[in-house]
Design a protein around this motif. Sequence first.
Motif, PDB file in Angstrom:
ATOM      1  N   ILE A 391       1.089  -0.909  -0.051  1.00 45.47           N
ATOM      2  CA  ILE A 391      -0.354   0.056  -0.017  1.00 45.47           C
ATOM      3  C   ILE A 391       0.377   1.375   0.549  1.00 45.47           C
ATOM      4  O   ILE A 391       0.453   2.128  -0.640  1.00 45.47           O
ATOM      5  N   SER A 392       2.168   1.397   1.113  1.00 48.61           N
ATOM      6  CA  SER A 392       2.819   2.185   0.968  1.00 48.61           C
ATOM      7  C   SER A 392       3.162   2.515  -0.433  1.00 48.61           C
ATOM      8  O   SER A 392       3.701   3.756  -0.863  1.00 48.61           O
ATOM      9  N   ALA A 393       3.987   1.135  -0.963  1.00 45.74           N
ATOM     10  CA  ALA A 393       4.453   1.555  -2.331  1.00 45.74           C
ATOM     11  C   ALA A 393       3.423   1.792  -3.415  1.00 45.74           C
ATOM     12  O   ALA A 393       4.263   3.156  -4.891  1.00 45.74           O
ATOM     13  N   PHE A 394       2.490   1.366  -3.300  1.00 48.00           N
ATOM     14  CA  PHE A 394       1.168   1.839  -4.195  1.00 48.00           C
ATOM     15  C   PHE A 394       1.359   3.782  -4.798  1.00 48.00           C
ATOM     16  O   PHE A 394       1.055   4.461  -5.247  1.00 48.00           O
ATOM     17  N   ASN A 395       1.017   3.844  -3.319  1.00 45.81           N
ATOM     18  CA  ASN A 395       0.204   5.132  -2.952  1.00 45.81           C
ATOM     19  C   ASN A 395       1.230   6.536  -3.365  1.00 45.81           C
ATOM     20  O   ASN A 395       0.902   7.271  -3.850  1.00 45.81           O
TER      21      ASN A 395
END
Length: 496
Positions: A391-395
């Motif tokens: 989630i951190s990488a995607f956002n």
Amino acid sequence: MSRAAEAAIAASYKALKEDFVSNLTGGEIGEINYVTAVAPVALVLWSALQTRQSFFKPYTPLSFAVDFLLNVCAILLATTLYSSTPIVLNILLLAPVAIIYALPRPPLSKKPKVPPPKTKDADAENPLPKKPFLTIYRGAMLVVTCLAILAVDFRIFPRRFAKVENWGTSLMDVGVGSFVFSAGVVAARPILKEQLAGKSTALSTRLYKSIRHSLPLLVLGFIRLYSVKGLDYAEHVTEYGVHWNFFFTLGFLPPFLALFQTAFAYIPSYAGLAILLGSVYQVALEFTTLKAYILTAPRTNLFSQNREGIFSFFGYLAIFLAGQSTGMFVLPRKLSSTATTGTEQRKRLVLTLGAWSGFWIALFMLTTNYKYGLALSVSRRLANLPYVLWISAFNSTQILCFCLVETFFFPGVYKATTAKEEKEAYELATSRVLEAYNRNGLFVFLVANLGTGIVNMTVKTLDVGSRGAMGILGVYGGLITALAVGLDLYGISIKM
């Protein structure tokens, strides 16, 4: 827990692990990236229309219609009719850009010359200015969330995009995590204000404010619980548990964050706190019976009935802290004291965003790679460490994409030298539809949940064909958007 119970749980977990492949029902991450790329690509077309043809200034009914088609309907198409061919949709959205640039620009209207107003430098006036790319990022995230919660009930929405049961990745899995991450980005603003003012709030005061902020969310959680149980609405117990829901997760975040703000004095990095929390939780999952308990234990009491929501909260808290970490360098006007011009500041911001995106991606690959990494699997149900990193990488990457589009098409945003210029540049570079979604995000999300319930109570969604489904979803998206834009036009902000 007795040894017999532990043995039963361990045996059930072993059987569940052996059936791992059947549980991996989510879509591939690459496919999710292609689908979600529609939002930045649509923004490219929107930006070309705005910079070359001033299409959305003034904002006419035709402007609203095109804005709605690009920033809402394009996302709807990507998750339904074009779900198997999102690259084709992206190409169709990019194709008109060349034509727009080939067309002559409309003549500029001559404005009467007036003496420039005596305004303070924007730098001295607002160190935390509104940034179009952040508004657009949050607005687009809310659009896809509001559309998906209803679209998932129709057959036209691919099952691989729905939330997975135990292991794997899907579009809706990234959506719920992104909602928390984006909330974390915004939550950095009051902390930055405290730092700029040179003040620090006492822990008791922070806890009081956080509990007051949590109460409306907890009330919404109980309302949703009552409505779901009372109306016999279809639900998946393995998502959060028997009684827990997403509003409870959001409601319990503020008090815990008040405590973690105190921990910031010892670990001066919200990203570090996020990684530490996610790692400790992952260690507990791997080296105790916690994972087996969450996945297979019988639901014998209130705690065990809601174990998914209770334990996944730690993962969502880590995601929120990762979002705060991003907000700490994305929100301020000045990222570096050595960069003197707006262009230098923007260059530093882009490089920093790129570095953090690469950092989160590298950590995610390290934890999930079967050959060179830890061979862990993403689980939204557990909200484990790989899920937090995904989630951190995607956002971070999404924010970077929106920032790059803004940097290319609207350099006036970061080159403005007065408050008036900055305001005009912001309005020029921001979609009115996405601004409206961002302004009343939580309220719009609540209305979307109510709308989803109404549709499901009045329509047998699984029996509706593709045309009927697209018609219902189009009307639903139009009504939600009209509400959001209407509130924005009248300057109404509903804080929850």
